[in-house]
Enzyme design. Sequence first.
Site, PDB file in Angstrom:
ATOM      1  N   ILE A  66       0.699  -1.396   0.021  1.00  0.00           N
ATOM      2  CA  ILE A  66      -0.146  -0.090   0.187  1.00  0.00           C
ATOM      3  C   ILE A  66       0.982   1.120  -0.030  1.00  0.00           C
ATOM      4  CG2 ILE A  66      -1.641   1.421   1.531  1.00  0.00           C
ATOM      5  CD1 ILE A  66      -2.730  -1.305   2.230  1.00  0.00           C
TER       6      ILE A  66
ATOM      7  N   ASN B 101       2.616   4.462   7.592  1.00  0.00           N
ATOM      8  CA  ASN B 101       2.037   3.471   6.865  1.00  0.00           C
ATOM      9  C   ASN B 101       2.576   2.073   7.395  1.00  0.00           C
ATOM     10  OD1 ASN B 101       0.793   2.014   4.400  1.00  0.00           O
ATOM     11  ND2 ASN B 101       2.953   1.790   4.083  1.00  0.00           N
TER      12      ASN B 101
ATOM     13  N   GLY C 201       4.047  -1.181   8.515  1.00  0.00           N
ATOM     14  CA  GLY C 201       3.407  -2.170   9.474  1.00  0.00           C
ATOM     15  C   GLY C 201       3.698  -3.509   9.209  1.00  0.00           C
ATOM     16  N   ILE C 202       3.694  -4.444  10.291  1.00  0.00           N
ATOM     17  CA  ILE C 202       4.073  -5.893  10.056  1.00  0.00           C
ATOM     18  C   ILE C 202       2.750  -6.672  10.566  1.00  0.00           C
ATOM     19  CG2 ILE C 202       6.449  -5.557  10.005  1.00  0.00           C
ATOM     20  CD1 ILE C 202       6.360  -6.506  13.126  1.00  0.00           C
TER      21      ILE C 202
ATOM     22  N   ASP D 223       0.714 -13.005  12.848  1.00  0.00           N
ATOM     23  CA  ASP D 223      -0.460 -13.443  13.415  1.00  0.00           C
ATOM     24  C   ASP D 223      -0.443 -14.915  14.040  1.00  0.00           C
ATOM     25  OD1 ASP D 223      -1.543 -11.424  11.912  1.00  0.00           O
ATOM     26  OD2 ASP D 223      -2.323 -12.544  10.614  1.00  0.00           O
TER      27      ASP D 223
ATOM     28  N   TYR E 271      -2.214  -7.334  16.352  1.00  0.00           N
ATOM     29  CA  TYR E 271      -2.387  -6.049  15.316  1.00  0.00           C
ATOM     30  C   TYR E 271      -3.514  -5.360  15.445  1.00  0.00           C
ATOM     31  CZ  TYR E 271      -2.560  -4.901  10.211  1.00  0.00           C
ATOM     32  OH  TYR E 271      -2.627  -4.319   8.926  1.00  0.00           O
TER      33      TYR E 271
ATOM     34  N   GLY F 197      -9.589  -2.371   4.348  1.00  0.00           N
ATOM     35  CA  GLY F 197      -9.915  -3.832   4.307  1.00  0.00           C
ATOM     36  C   GLY F 197      -8.878  -4.591   3.725  1.00  0.00           C
TER      37      GLY F 197
ATOM     38  N   ILE G 206      -6.404  -6.045   1.246  1.00  0.00           N
ATOM     39  CA  ILE G 206      -5.910  -5.456   0.109  1.00  0.00           C
ATOM     40  C   ILE G 206      -5.003  -6.210  -0.639  1.00  0.00           C
ATOM     41  CG2 ILE G 206      -4.966  -3.509  -1.111  1.00  0.00           C
ATOM     42  CD1 ILE G 206      -7.471  -2.625   0.308  1.00  0.00           C
TER      43      ILE G 206
HETATM   44  N1  CAA Z   1     -12.495 -17.576  12.439  1.00  0.00           N
HETATM   45  C1  CAA Z   1     -12.854 -18.533  13.055  1.00  0.00           C
HETATM   46  N2  CAA Z   1     -11.780 -19.532  13.379  1.00  0.00           N
HETATM   47  C2  CAA Z   1     -10.821 -19.499  12.607  1.00  0.00           C
HETATM   48  C3  CAA Z   1     -10.265 -18.681  11.819  1.00  0.00           C
HETATM   49  C4  CAA Z   1     -11.342 -17.398  11.904  1.00  0.00           C
HETATM   50  N3  CAA Z   1     -10.994 -16.317  11.194  1.00  0.00           N
HETATM   51  N4  CAA Z   1      -9.207 -18.624  11.370  1.00  0.00           N
HETATM   52  C5  CAA Z   1      -8.731 -19.965  11.955  1.00  0.00           C
HETATM   53  N5  CAA Z   1      -9.752 -20.438  12.474  1.00  0.00           N
HETATM   54  C6  CAA Z   1      -9.674 -21.722  13.070  1.00  0.00           C
HETATM   55  C7  CAA Z   1      -9.249 -22.842  12.151  1.00  0.00           C
HETATM   56  O1  CAA Z   1     -10.469 -22.989  11.269  1.00  0.00           O
HETATM   57  C8  CAA Z   1      -8.857 -23.854  13.161  1.00  0.00           C
HETATM   58  O2  CAA Z   1     -10.056 -24.505  13.546  1.00  0.00           O
HETATM   59  P1  CAA Z   1     -10.168 -26.090  14.031  1.00  0.00           P
HETATM   60  O3  CAA Z   1      -8.880 -26.414  14.532  1.00  0.00           O
HETATM   61  O4  CAA Z   1     -11.395 -26.419  14.594  1.00  0.00           O
HETATM   62  O5  CAA Z   1      -9.983 -26.570  12.708  1.00  0.00           O
HETATM   63  C9  CAA Z   1      -8.119 -23.202  14.077  1.00  0.00           C
HETATM   64  O6  CAA Z   1      -8.650 -21.641  14.107  1.00  0.00           O
HETATM   65  C10 CAA Z   1      -6.730 -23.010  13.528  1.00  0.00           C
HETATM   66  O7  CAA Z   1      -6.013 -22.970  14.909  1.00  0.00           O
HETATM   67  P2  CAA Z   1      -4.503 -23.194  15.119  1.00  0.00           P
HETATM   68  O8  CAA Z   1      -4.350 -23.280  16.598  1.00  0.00           O
HETATM   69  O9  CAA Z   1      -4.284 -24.318  14.076  1.00  0.00           O
HETATM   70  O10 CAA Z   1      -4.095 -21.961  14.401  1.00  0.00           O
HETATM   71  P3  CAA Z   1      -2.656 -21.675  13.436  1.00  0.00           P
HETATM   72  O11 CAA Z   1      -1.631 -21.651  14.532  1.00  0.00           O
HETATM   73  O12 CAA Z   1      -2.638 -22.662  11.996  1.00  0.00           O
HETATM   74  O13 CAA Z   1      -3.121 -20.265  13.089  1.00  0.00           O
HETATM   75  C11 CAA Z   1      -4.071 -18.175  12.031  1.00  0.00           C
HETATM   76  C12 CAA Z   1      -4.194 -19.781  12.777  1.00  0.00           C
HETATM   77  C13 CAA Z   1      -2.611 -17.705  12.215  1.00  0.00           C
HETATM   78  C14 CAA Z   1      -4.757 -17.265  13.008  1.00  0.00           C
HETATM   79  C15 CAA Z   1      -4.576 -18.217  10.620  1.00  0.00           C
HETATM   80  O14 CAA Z   1      -5.767 -18.768  10.809  1.00  0.00           O
HETATM   81  C16 CAA Z   1      -4.322 -16.947   9.839  1.00  0.00           C
HETATM   82  O15 CAA Z   1      -3.270 -16.441   9.575  1.00  0.00           O
HETATM   83  N6  CAA Z   1      -5.622 -16.366   9.762  1.00  0.00           N
HETATM   84  C17 CAA Z   1      -5.668 -15.102   9.197  1.00  0.00           C
HETATM   85  C18 CAA Z   1      -5.628 -13.955  10.008  1.00  0.00           C
HETATM   86  C19 CAA Z   1      -5.907 -12.508   9.427  1.00  0.00           C
HETATM   87  O16 CAA Z   1      -6.880 -12.329   8.862  1.00  0.00           O
HETATM   88  N7  CAA Z   1      -4.794 -11.913   9.181  1.00  0.00           N
HETATM   89  C20 CAA Z   1      -4.807 -10.597   8.364  1.00  0.00           C
HETATM   90  C21 CAA Z   1      -3.634 -10.429   7.804  1.00  0.00           C
HETATM   91  S1  CAA Z   1      -3.614  -9.026   6.450  1.00  0.00           S
HETATM   92  C22 CAA Z   1      -3.446  -7.674   7.388  1.00  0.00           C
HETATM   93  O17 CAA Z   1      -3.495  -7.844   8.498  1.00  0.00           O
HETATM   94  C23 CAA Z   1      -3.801  -6.451   6.571  1.00  0.00           C
HETATM   95  C24 CAA Z   1      -5.297  -5.912   7.183  1.00  0.00           C
HETATM   96  O18 CAA Z   1      -4.914  -4.761   7.907  1.00  0.00           O
HETATM   97  C25 CAA Z   1      -6.387  -6.406   6.815  1.00  0.00           C
END
Ligand code: CAA
Length: 241
Positions: A14, A82, A84-85, A88, A147, A178, A180
């Site tokens: 971004i 801007n 950021g890291i 997760d 974050y 949101g 991106i």
């Molecule tokens: N809602 C509900 N449940 C979720 C979920 C969610 N959004 N994401 C993961 N889960 C659940 C999985 O389905 C799984 O469930 P089960 O064990 O019942 O199957 C469980 O959580 C996974 O648990 P783990 O302990 O195995 O988790 P993990 O160590 O694999 O890590 C995580 C999971 C790191 C959170 C990974 O799901 C992830 O990266 N999620 C995305 C987080 C996200 O949206 N980050 C945004 C990055 S972009 C950004 O930040 C820019 C911005 O400003 C928008």
Amino acid sequence: MSRIALVTGGSRGIGEAISKRLQADGCTVAATYAGNDEAAAKFTAETGIKTYKWNVADYESSAAGIAQVEADLGPIDIVIANAGITRDAPFHKMTPDQWNQVIDTNLTGVFNTVHPVWPGMRSRKFGRVVVISSINGQKGQFGQVNYAATKAGDLGIIKSLAQEGARAGITANAVCPGYIGTEMVRAIPEEVLNSKIIPQIPAGRLGEPEEIARCVSFLASDDAGFINGSTISANGAQFFV
Ligand code: CAA
């Protein structure tokens, strides 16, 4: 009038789109980056925008870097915080190191970026501060306690700065993107992105970095002087405040 703009994390994602957009608006832009020399060199070669390397999490480096930018280009009128890291992890797995890295870069980094330019903006009676927050600071996000805390904190920062800066001609606003289509979002496991995130975006797609840059361009313009302490959400209708 040609304004001087500083964009942290301004050579990729971004931030890259913001740097290019402000340049197209007629600003002289300085872009900072933390580590990726190759990406920064490519960005400068393509755009002619000067890049500076420092860690926004470190106050002394930020202050010294900003002093260098001002020596090279002139007083900074516009600052876009801007950089950021993400680190997760579900909260039960999040380590103190993951917490601290994100707080230091995303939240303290905003202080470190704005604080050194603030006295000059006050004395010149003009300034534009734009902080890149996030939808996840507004709604929270599974896996992002660290974050989301920083991005919610950004909104407290701009609302307070707005009150302090208004009489000195300084505005402070936030943009909440949101999801991106940048490396940061593409780092989310594909299965999670496709099954959990994209279905929640009524627009049915990721946003483009340029769609955020256009919001920043407006907030940074001379025309936006009465918009202060505001948040623009650009998220494809995923969340409303
Ligand atoms: N809602 C509900 N449940 C979720 C979920 C969610 N959004 N994401 C993961 N889960 C659940 C999985 O389905 C799984 O469930 P089960 O064990 O019942 O199957 C469980 O959580 C996974 O648990 P783990 O302990 O195995 O988790 P993990 O160590 O694999 O890590 C995580 C999971 C790191 C959170 C990974 O799901 C992830 O990266 N999620 C995305 C987080 C996200 O949206 N980050 C945004 C990055 S972009 C950004 O930040 C820019 C911005 O400003 C928008």
